[in-house]
Enzyme design. Structure first.
Site, PDB file in Angstrom:
ATOM      1  N   VAL A  83       0.872  -1.181   0.000  1.00 12.53           N
ATOM      2  CA  VAL A  83       0.000   0.000   0.000  1.00 12.53           C
ATOM      3  C   VAL A  83       0.905   1.225   0.000  1.00 12.53           C
ATOM      4  CG1 VAL A  83      -1.822   1.272   1.199  1.00 12.53           C
ATOM      5  CG2 VAL A  83      -1.758  -1.235   1.335  1.00 12.53           C
ATOM      6  N   GLY A  84       0.705   2.106  -0.941  1.00 14.38           N
ATOM      7  CA  GLY A  84       1.539   3.309  -0.998  1.00 14.38           C
ATOM      8  C   GLY A  84       0.831   4.433  -1.721  1.00 14.38           C
ATOM      9  N   VAL A  85       1.188   5.666  -1.341  1.00 15.21           N
ATOM     10  CA  VAL A  85       0.623   6.873  -1.949  1.00 15.21           C
ATOM     11  C   VAL A  85       1.765   7.818  -2.287  1.00 15.21           C
ATOM     12  CG1 VAL A  85      -0.880   8.883  -1.593  1.00 15.21           C
ATOM     13  CG2 VAL A  85      -1.552   6.654  -0.684  1.00 15.21           C
ATOM     14  N   ARG A  92      -5.121  12.955   1.633  1.00 10.71           N
ATOM     15  CA  ARG A  92      -6.204  13.485   0.797  1.00 10.71           C
ATOM     16  C   ARG A  92      -7.235  12.403   0.493  1.00 10.71           C
ATOM     17  NH1 ARG A  92      -2.958  16.857  -3.830  1.00 10.71           N
ATOM     18  NH2 ARG A  92      -5.065  17.110  -4.660  1.00 10.71           N
ATOM     19  N   GLY A  93      -7.285  11.392   1.345  1.00 10.62           N
ATOM     20  CA  GLY A  93      -8.301  10.352   1.210  1.00 10.62           C
ATOM     21  C   GLY A  93      -7.960   9.225   0.266  1.00 10.62           C
ATOM     22  N   VAL A  95      -5.623   6.671   0.552  1.00 11.15           N
ATOM     23  CA  VAL A  95      -5.536   5.366   1.217  1.00 11.15           C
ATOM     24  C   VAL A  95      -6.921   4.869   1.602  1.00 11.15           C
ATOM     25  CG1 VAL A  95      -4.783   4.204   3.329  1.00 11.15           C
ATOM     26  CG2 VAL A  95      -3.164   5.566   2.039  1.00 11.15           C
ATOM     27  N   SER A 119       3.165  -1.004   7.982  1.00 10.90           N
ATOM     28  CA  SER A 119       4.341  -0.138   8.027  1.00 10.90           C
ATOM     29  C   SER A 119       4.239   0.857   9.172  1.00 10.90           C
ATOM     30  CB  SER A 119       4.502   0.598   6.688  1.00 10.90           C
ATOM     31  OG  SER A 119       3.314   1.308   6.365  1.00 10.90           O
ATOM     32  N   GLU A 120       3.028   1.308   9.478  1.00  8.90           N
ATOM     33  CA  GLU A 120       2.784   2.202  10.608  1.00  8.90           C
ATOM     34  C   GLU A 120       1.572   1.678  11.366  1.00  8.90           C
ATOM     35  OE1 GLU A 120       3.326   6.550  10.008  1.00  8.90           O
ATOM     36  OE2 GLU A 120       3.394   6.018   7.886  1.00  8.90           O
ATOM     37  N   TYR A 124      -3.973   1.212  10.086  1.00  7.91           N
ATOM     38  CA  TYR A 124      -4.885   0.191   9.588  1.00  7.91           C
ATOM     39  C   TYR A 124      -6.000  -0.199  10.541  1.00  7.91           C
ATOM     40  CZ  TYR A 124      -1.586  -0.016   5.799  1.00  7.91           C
ATOM     41  OH  TYR A 124      -0.805   0.346   4.728  1.00  7.91           O
ATOM     42  N   PHE A 407       5.418 -10.625   3.462  1.00 10.79           N
ATOM     43  CA  PHE A 407       4.941 -10.297   2.113  1.00 10.79           C
ATOM     44  C   PHE A 407       4.712  -8.799   2.012  1.00 10.79           C
ATOM     45  CE2 PHE A 407       1.420 -11.610   4.830  1.00 10.79           C
ATOM     46  CZ  PHE A 407       0.493 -10.593   4.682  1.00 10.79           C
TER      47      PHE A 407
END
Length: 407
Positions: A83-85, A92-93, A95, A119-120, A124, A407
Protein backbone atom coordinates in the site's frame (compact mmCIF):
# COMPACT_ATOMS: atom_id res chain seq x y z
CA UNK A 1 -16.37 14.63 -5.62
CA UNK A 2 -12.74 13.48 -5.55
CA UNK A 3 -10.02 14.56 -7.97
CA UNK A 4 -8.80 10.99 -8.43
CA UNK A 5 -10.31 7.66 -9.43
CA UNK A 6 -9.68 4.16 -8.05
CA UNK A 7 -9.75 1.22 -10.45
CA UNK A 8 -7.94 -2.06 -11.21
CA UNK A 9 -4.58 -1.54 -12.87
CA UNK A 10 -3.76 -2.82 -16.33
CA UNK A 11 -0.80 -4.95 -17.44
CA UNK A 12 0.91 -1.84 -18.82
CA UNK A 13 0.62 -0.15 -15.42
CA UNK A 14 2.43 -2.85 -13.44
CA UNK A 15 5.89 -1.30 -13.52
CA UNK A 16 4.78 2.34 -12.93
CA UNK A 17 2.71 1.31 -9.92
CA UNK A 18 5.51 -0.87 -8.54
CA UNK A 19 7.87 2.08 -8.93
CA UNK A 20 5.35 4.25 -7.09
CA UNK A 21 5.20 1.73 -4.23
CA UNK A 22 9.00 1.57 -3.93
CA UNK A 23 9.21 5.37 -3.81
CA UNK A 24 6.44 5.56 -1.18
CA UNK A 25 8.33 3.01 0.95
CA UNK A 26 11.65 4.83 0.40
CA UNK A 27 13.10 1.83 -1.40
CA UNK A 28 15.24 1.65 -4.50
CA UNK A 29 13.40 2.10 -7.79
CA UNK A 30 13.88 -1.09 -9.83
CA UNK A 31 16.33 -1.12 -12.71
CA UNK A 32 15.45 -2.99 -15.88
CA UNK A 33 17.34 -6.02 -14.56
CA UNK A 34 15.77 -6.03 -11.10
CA UNK A 35 12.31 -5.44 -12.58
CA UNK A 36 12.69 -8.66 -14.54
CA UNK A 37 13.22 -10.43 -11.22
CA UNK A 38 10.27 -8.74 -9.49
CA UNK A 39 7.81 -8.82 -12.38
CA UNK A 40 6.68 -12.39 -11.75
CA UNK A 41 5.53 -11.38 -8.27
CA UNK A 42 3.82 -8.15 -9.32
CA UNK A 43 0.84 -9.24 -11.37
CA UNK A 44 -1.87 -6.75 -12.37
CA UNK A 45 -4.49 -9.07 -10.90
CA UNK A 46 -5.78 -7.98 -7.46
CA UNK A 47 -4.09 -4.56 -7.74
CA UNK A 48 -6.08 -1.34 -7.37
CA UNK A 49 -4.58 2.00 -8.32
CA UNK A 50 -5.61 5.56 -7.59
CA UNK A 51 -5.16 7.74 -10.66
CA UNK A 52 -5.14 11.48 -11.21
CA UNK A 53 -5.92 11.47 -14.89
CA UNK A 54 -3.58 8.80 -16.25
CA UNK A 55 -0.91 9.23 -13.55
CA UNK A 56 -0.82 6.67 -10.72
CA UNK A 57 -0.84 8.37 -7.31
CA UNK A 58 -1.63 5.38 -5.08
CA UNK A 59 -1.61 1.60 -5.10
CA UNK A 60 -2.81 -1.34 -3.04
CA UNK A 61 -2.39 -4.96 -4.01
CA UNK A 62 -2.95 -8.44 -2.65
CA UNK A 63 -2.61 -12.08 -3.50
CA UNK A 64 -4.87 -14.97 -2.58
CA UNK A 65 -3.68 -17.44 0.02
CA UNK A 66 -4.95 -19.34 3.07
CA UNK A 67 -4.40 -18.73 6.79
CA UNK A 68 -4.41 -21.37 9.51
CA UNK A 69 -6.88 -20.56 12.28
CA UNK A 70 -7.30 -22.13 15.74
CA UNK A 71 -8.37 -25.73 15.31
CA UNK A 72 -6.39 -26.18 12.09
CA UNK A 73 -8.86 -24.98 9.45
CA UNK A 74 -7.37 -23.01 6.55
CA UNK A 75 -9.41 -20.00 5.46
CA UNK A 76 -9.24 -18.02 2.23
CA UNK A 77 -7.17 -14.90 2.85
CA UNK A 78 -6.30 -11.79 0.91
CA UNK A 79 -2.67 -10.99 1.71
CA UNK A 80 -2.23 -7.25 1.22
CA UNK A 81 1.29 -6.98 -0.16
CA UNK A 82 1.76 -3.29 -0.84
CA UNK A 83 0.00 0.00 0.00
CA UNK A 84 1.54 3.31 -1.00
CA UNK A 85 0.62 6.87 -1.95
CA UNK A 86 2.69 9.39 -3.86
CA UNK A 87 4.23 11.94 -1.47
CA UNK A 88 2.33 14.92 -2.93
CA UNK A 89 -1.03 13.14 -2.57
CA UNK A 90 -0.90 11.99 1.05
CA UNK A 91 -3.67 12.89 3.53
CA UNK A 92 -6.20 13.48 0.80
CA UNK A 93 -8.30 10.35 1.21
CA UNK A 94 -6.35 8.17 -1.23
CA UNK A 95 -5.54 5.37 1.22
CA UNK A 96 -9.11 5.32 2.52
CA UNK A 97 -10.50 4.96 -0.99
CA UNK A 98 -8.03 2.23 -1.90
CA UNK A 99 -8.62 0.21 1.27
CA UNK A 100 -12.39 0.52 0.98
CA UNK A 101 -12.30 -0.68 -2.63
CA UNK A 102 -10.04 -3.59 -1.69
CA UNK A 103 -12.23 -4.71 1.22
CA UNK A 104 -15.33 -4.56 -0.96
CA UNK A 105 -13.52 -6.68 -3.55
CA UNK A 106 -12.53 -9.25 -0.91
CA UNK A 107 -16.14 -9.46 0.30
CA UNK A 108 -17.54 -9.74 -3.23
CA UNK A 109 -15.15 -12.62 -4.02
CA UNK A 110 -15.97 -14.53 -0.84
CA UNK A 111 -12.58 -14.05 0.84
CA UNK A 112 -12.91 -14.77 4.58
CA UNK A 113 -9.88 -12.97 6.03
CA UNK A 114 -7.49 -10.19 5.02
CA UNK A 115 -3.96 -9.80 6.37
CA UNK A 116 -1.06 -7.39 6.11
CA UNK A 117 2.18 -6.23 7.70
CA UNK A 118 1.66 -2.66 8.91
CA UNK A 119 4.34 -0.14 8.03
CA UNK A 120 2.78 2.20 10.61
CA UNK A 121 0.64 0.99 13.50
CA UNK A 122 -1.75 3.98 13.45
CA UNK A 123 -3.01 3.47 9.90
CA UNK A 124 -4.89 0.19 9.59
CA UNK A 125 -7.02 -0.06 12.72
CA UNK A 126 -9.57 2.29 11.21
CA UNK A 127 -10.05 -0.19 8.37
CA UNK A 128 -10.71 -3.05 10.80
CA UNK A 129 -7.22 -4.59 10.91
CA UNK A 130 -5.84 -5.57 14.31
CA UNK A 131 -2.41 -6.79 15.44
CA UNK A 132 -3.06 -10.54 15.64
CA UNK A 133 0.44 -12.05 15.98
CA UNK A 134 3.76 -10.97 17.45
CA UNK A 135 7.33 -12.00 16.74
CA UNK A 136 10.78 -11.41 18.14
CA UNK A 137 14.30 -11.09 16.81
CA UNK A 138 16.87 -13.31 18.51
CA UNK A 139 20.63 -12.83 18.78
CA UNK A 140 22.77 -15.76 19.94
CA UNK A 141 26.38 -15.03 20.84
CA UNK A 142 29.06 -17.69 20.71
CA UNK A 143 30.12 -19.74 22.51
CA UNK A 144 26.62 -21.23 22.46
CA UNK A 145 25.96 -24.94 22.78
CA UNK A 146 22.77 -26.98 22.53
CA UNK A 147 22.09 -29.13 25.59
CA UNK A 148 22.80 -32.84 25.26
CA UNK A 149 19.22 -33.57 26.35
CA UNK A 150 17.72 -31.58 23.45
CA UNK A 151 16.12 -33.68 20.69
CA UNK A 152 18.65 -35.16 18.29
CA UNK A 153 16.61 -37.20 15.85
CA UNK A 154 17.79 -36.41 12.35
CA UNK A 155 20.39 -34.97 10.02
CA UNK A 156 20.89 -31.69 8.19
CA UNK A 157 22.11 -31.19 4.61
CA UNK A 158 22.71 -28.13 2.46
CA UNK A 159 20.90 -27.65 -0.84
CA UNK A 160 22.29 -25.96 -3.91
CA UNK A 161 20.32 -23.01 -5.25
CA UNK A 162 18.40 -25.01 -7.84
CA UNK A 163 17.40 -27.65 -5.29
CA UNK A 164 16.30 -24.90 -2.89
CA UNK A 165 14.01 -23.33 -5.47
CA UNK A 166 12.42 -26.65 -6.38
CA UNK A 167 12.21 -28.46 -3.02
CA UNK A 168 11.40 -25.86 -0.37
CA UNK A 169 7.89 -24.86 -1.55
CA UNK A 170 6.68 -28.46 -1.24
CA UNK A 171 8.46 -28.92 2.08
CA UNK A 172 6.88 -25.76 3.52
CA UNK A 173 3.39 -26.97 2.61
CA UNK A 174 4.14 -30.32 4.29
CA UNK A 175 5.30 -28.53 7.45
CA UNK A 176 2.21 -26.37 7.88
CA UNK A 177 0.01 -29.41 7.23
CA UNK A 178 1.76 -31.32 10.03
CA UNK A 179 2.10 -28.41 12.44
CA UNK A 180 -0.84 -26.04 11.83
CA UNK A 181 0.01 -23.21 14.21
CA UNK A 182 -2.62 -20.42 14.13
CA UNK A 183 -1.48 -17.56 11.93
CA UNK A 184 0.60 -19.57 9.47
CA UNK A 185 0.02 -18.68 5.83
CA UNK A 186 0.12 -20.93 2.81
CA UNK A 187 2.71 -19.69 0.32
CA UNK A 188 1.23 -19.82 -3.18
CA UNK A 189 3.35 -20.05 -6.32
CA UNK A 190 3.03 -16.28 -6.66
CA UNK A 191 4.95 -15.72 -3.39
CA UNK A 192 8.13 -17.70 -4.01
CA UNK A 193 9.89 -15.81 -6.86
CA UNK A 194 10.14 -12.50 -5.04
CA UNK A 195 10.52 -13.65 -1.44
CA UNK A 196 12.56 -16.86 -1.72
CA UNK A 197 14.00 -17.55 -5.17
CA UNK A 198 15.48 -14.06 -5.47
CA UNK A 199 17.36 -14.56 -2.19
CA UNK A 200 18.83 -17.98 -2.94
CA UNK A 201 19.33 -17.82 -6.71
CA UNK A 202 19.77 -14.24 -7.90
CA UNK A 203 22.71 -12.99 -5.87
CA UNK A 204 20.98 -12.71 -2.51
CA UNK A 205 23.67 -14.85 -0.94
CA UNK A 206 21.31 -17.04 1.10
CA UNK A 207 21.83 -20.77 1.54
CA UNK A 208 19.28 -23.39 2.54
CA UNK A 209 19.67 -26.19 5.08
CA UNK A 210 17.12 -29.01 5.30
CA UNK A 211 16.47 -31.22 8.33
CA UNK A 212 15.58 -34.87 7.71
CA UNK A 213 13.91 -36.92 10.45
CA UNK A 214 14.73 -40.48 11.42
CA UNK A 215 11.95 -41.69 9.15
CA UNK A 216 13.88 -40.31 6.17
CA UNK A 217 11.37 -37.53 5.49
CA UNK A 218 12.41 -33.87 5.27
CA UNK A 219 10.66 -31.97 8.06
CA UNK A 220 12.33 -28.57 8.41
CA UNK A 221 14.48 -25.95 6.72
CA UNK A 222 16.45 -22.78 7.41
CA UNK A 223 17.37 -20.01 4.97
CA UNK A 224 20.50 -18.14 6.06
CA UNK A 225 23.56 -16.24 4.90
CA UNK A 226 26.91 -15.31 6.43
CA UNK A 227 27.90 -11.67 6.80
CA UNK A 228 31.62 -10.91 6.93
CA UNK A 229 32.42 -8.55 9.83
CA UNK A 230 36.21 -8.59 9.59
CA UNK A 231 37.85 -5.16 9.21
CA UNK A 232 41.31 -3.62 9.26
CA UNK A 233 40.75 -2.77 12.93
CA UNK A 234 39.49 -6.25 13.77
CA UNK A 235 40.66 -8.68 11.06
CA UNK A 236 39.91 -11.74 13.18
CA UNK A 237 36.30 -10.85 13.94
CA UNK A 238 34.04 -13.79 13.21
CA UNK A 239 31.13 -13.69 10.77
CA UNK A 240 27.48 -13.12 11.61
CA UNK A 241 24.94 -15.71 10.48
CA UNK A 242 21.70 -14.04 9.36
CA UNK A 243 18.70 -16.42 9.50
CA UNK A 244 15.88 -15.25 7.25
CA UNK A 245 13.42 -18.18 7.41
CA UNK A 246 13.23 -21.18 9.74
CA UNK A 247 10.38 -23.67 9.88
CA UNK A 248 10.01 -27.15 11.30
CA UNK A 249 7.21 -29.69 11.59
CA UNK A 250 8.06 -30.61 15.19
CA UNK A 251 10.36 -29.64 18.09
CA UNK A 252 13.03 -32.11 16.98
CA UNK A 253 13.32 -30.47 13.56
CA UNK A 254 13.54 -26.99 15.14
CA UNK A 255 16.20 -28.16 17.60
CA UNK A 256 18.16 -29.86 14.82
CA UNK A 257 18.20 -26.72 12.70
CA UNK A 258 19.31 -24.55 15.62
CA UNK A 259 22.04 -27.09 16.42
CA UNK A 260 23.28 -26.86 12.83
CA UNK A 261 23.20 -23.06 12.70
CA UNK A 262 25.12 -22.76 15.96
CA UNK A 263 27.74 -25.23 14.76
CA UNK A 264 28.79 -23.41 11.57
CA UNK A 265 32.53 -22.72 11.77
CA UNK A 266 34.01 -19.21 12.05
CA UNK A 267 30.72 -17.66 13.16
CA UNK A 268 30.56 -15.40 16.21
CA UNK A 269 26.87 -14.44 16.21
CA UNK A 270 23.64 -15.93 14.90
CA UNK A 271 20.73 -13.53 14.32
CA UNK A 272 17.24 -14.81 13.55
CA UNK A 273 14.51 -12.30 12.74
CA UNK A 274 10.74 -12.69 12.84
CA UNK A 275 10.77 -15.72 15.14
CA UNK A 276 7.84 -16.90 17.29
CA UNK A 277 7.67 -15.31 20.72
CA UNK A 278 7.90 -18.86 22.11
CA UNK A 279 10.89 -19.91 19.98
CA UNK A 280 12.71 -22.44 22.21
CA UNK A 281 16.34 -21.55 21.43
CA UNK A 282 17.03 -20.07 24.87
CA UNK A 283 15.97 -23.18 26.78
CA UNK A 284 17.79 -25.38 24.27
CA UNK A 285 21.14 -23.85 25.28
CA UNK A 286 23.41 -24.93 28.10
CA UNK A 287 23.74 -21.20 28.85
CA UNK A 288 20.38 -19.58 28.04
CA UNK A 289 21.91 -16.12 28.53
CA UNK A 290 23.72 -16.52 25.23
CA UNK A 291 20.35 -15.90 23.52
CA UNK A 292 18.97 -12.35 23.61
CA UNK A 293 15.68 -10.92 22.38
CA UNK A 294 16.70 -7.79 20.47
CA UNK A 295 13.25 -6.80 19.23
CA UNK A 296 9.66 -7.70 20.03
CA UNK A 297 6.78 -6.32 18.02
CA UNK A 298 3.57 -6.81 16.13
CA UNK A 299 3.75 -9.02 13.08
CA UNK A 300 0.61 -10.02 11.16
CA UNK A 301 -2.39 -7.68 11.18
CA UNK A 302 -5.68 -9.44 10.52
CA UNK A 303 -9.11 -8.35 9.29
CA UNK A 304 -12.23 -10.53 9.38
CA UNK A 305 -13.93 -9.95 6.03
CA UNK A 306 -16.69 -12.54 6.45
CA UNK A 307 -17.27 -12.52 10.20
CA UNK A 308 -19.88 -15.33 10.35
CA UNK A 309 -17.67 -17.66 8.30
CA UNK A 310 -14.52 -16.80 10.26
CA UNK A 311 -16.12 -17.26 13.68
CA UNK A 312 -17.69 -20.56 12.62
CA UNK A 313 -14.42 -21.96 11.25
CA UNK A 314 -12.27 -21.79 14.37
CA UNK A 315 -12.51 -23.80 17.59
CA UNK A 316 -13.02 -22.44 21.11
CA UNK A 317 -12.09 -23.33 24.66
CA UNK A 318 -14.33 -24.67 27.41
CA UNK A 319 -16.31 -21.78 28.89
CA UNK A 320 -19.90 -20.59 28.96
CA UNK A 321 -20.88 -18.87 25.71
CA UNK A 322 -20.42 -15.13 25.19
CA UNK A 323 -22.47 -12.88 22.91
CA UNK A 324 -20.35 -10.45 20.90
CA UNK A 325 -21.88 -7.27 19.55
CA UNK A 326 -20.05 -6.05 16.45
CA UNK A 327 -20.37 -2.81 14.51
CA UNK A 328 -18.52 -2.85 11.17
CA UNK A 329 -18.65 0.49 9.31
CA UNK A 330 -16.66 -0.71 6.26
CA UNK A 331 -18.53 -4.00 5.76
CA UNK A 332 -22.01 -3.46 7.25
CA UNK A 333 -23.13 -7.02 6.47
CA UNK A 334 -20.94 -8.12 9.40
CA UNK A 335 -22.71 -5.88 11.90
CA UNK A 336 -24.74 -7.85 14.41
CA UNK A 337 -24.59 -10.12 17.46
CA UNK A 338 -22.77 -13.46 17.55
CA UNK A 339 -22.91 -16.22 20.16
CA UNK A 340 -19.48 -17.81 20.63
CA UNK A 341 -19.07 -20.98 22.68
CA UNK A 342 -17.39 -24.40 22.84
CA UNK A 343 -19.89 -25.72 20.28
CA UNK A 344 -19.10 -22.98 17.75
CA UNK A 345 -20.45 -19.60 16.75
CA UNK A 346 -23.60 -18.26 15.11
CA UNK A 347 -25.64 -15.11 14.72
CA UNK A 348 -28.14 -14.34 17.46
CA UNK A 349 -30.73 -11.81 18.52
CA UNK A 350 -29.61 -12.07 22.15
CA UNK A 351 -28.21 -8.93 23.80
CA UNK A 352 -24.44 -8.47 23.65
CA UNK A 353 -22.21 -9.33 26.60
CA UNK A 354 -19.22 -7.66 24.92
CA UNK A 355 -19.38 -4.81 22.40
CA UNK A 356 -16.41 -4.41 20.06
CA UNK A 357 -15.25 -3.19 16.67
CA UNK A 358 -13.57 -5.17 13.84
CA UNK A 359 -10.06 -4.25 15.03
CA UNK A 360 -10.62 -5.67 18.53
CA UNK A 361 -12.27 -8.78 17.10
CA UNK A 362 -9.25 -9.35 14.85
CA UNK A 363 -6.93 -9.02 17.84
CA UNK A 364 -8.88 -11.72 19.68
CA UNK A 365 -9.43 -14.05 16.76
CA UNK A 366 -6.13 -15.99 16.58
CA UNK A 367 -5.73 -16.11 20.37
CA UNK A 368 -2.88 -13.62 20.88
CA UNK A 369 -4.82 -11.09 22.97
CA UNK A 370 -6.97 -11.61 26.03
CA UNK A 371 -10.40 -10.01 26.16
CA UNK A 372 -9.75 -8.88 29.74
CA UNK A 373 -6.70 -6.95 28.53
CA UNK A 374 -8.68 -5.26 25.77
CA UNK A 375 -11.43 -4.44 28.25
CA UNK A 376 -8.97 -2.83 30.64
CA UNK A 377 -7.56 -0.79 27.76
CA UNK A 378 -10.99 0.41 26.65
CA UNK A 379 -10.79 -1.51 23.36
CA UNK A 380 -14.13 -3.21 24.08
CA UNK A 381 -16.98 -2.74 26.56
CA UNK A 382 -18.82 -5.28 28.70
CA UNK A 383 -22.41 -5.40 29.90
CA UNK A 384 -21.73 -8.66 31.76
CA UNK A 385 -18.72 -8.32 34.14
CA UNK A 386 -17.82 -12.01 33.76
CA UNK A 387 -17.99 -12.06 29.96
CA UNK A 388 -14.42 -10.92 29.30
CA UNK A 389 -12.97 -13.68 31.49
CA UNK A 390 -15.11 -16.26 29.69
CA UNK A 391 -13.94 -14.86 26.35
CA UNK A 392 -10.34 -15.28 27.52
CA UNK A 393 -10.92 -19.02 27.85
CA UNK A 394 -12.91 -19.29 24.64
CA UNK A 395 -10.37 -17.55 22.40
CA UNK A 396 -7.07 -18.66 24.00
CA UNK A 397 -5.05 -21.19 21.99
CA UNK A 398 -2.63 -23.90 23.05
CA UNK A 399 0.18 -22.35 20.95
CA UNK A 400 0.70 -18.65 20.48
CA UNK A 401 -0.14 -17.62 16.93
CA UNK A 402 2.68 -16.77 14.53
CA UNK A 403 2.87 -16.10 10.83
CA UNK A 404 6.51 -16.28 9.73
CA UNK A 405 5.74 -15.45 6.08
CA UNK A 406 6.64 -11.93 5.07
CA UNK A 407 4.94 -10.30 2.11
Amino acid sequence: MTDFAVRPITEDERRPTFTLLMQALHSRVPSDESWREYAGSWAAERKFGAFAGTSPIGITGSFDTEAVVPGGARLSTGAVDGVGVRADWTRRGVVSALMRTQLEDFAARGVTLAALYASEAVIYGRFGYGAATFSRSIRVEHPARIRDSAPRTGTVRLLDENEAVVQIPTLYQRIIARAPRPGLLARPAYWWPGEHNRQVRYGGGYRVAVHTGLNGEDDGFAVFRSVDRASTDDPGRRALLDVRDLNGADPAAIAGLWRFLLSVDLVGTVVARDRPVDDPVGVLLTDPRRAHTTELGDQLWLRLVDVPAALTARTYGAAAPVVLGLTDPQLPANTGHYTVGPDGAHRTDAPADLQLDPEALAMLYLGEWRATTLLQAGRLTATDPSAAARADTLFTTERRPWCGTHF
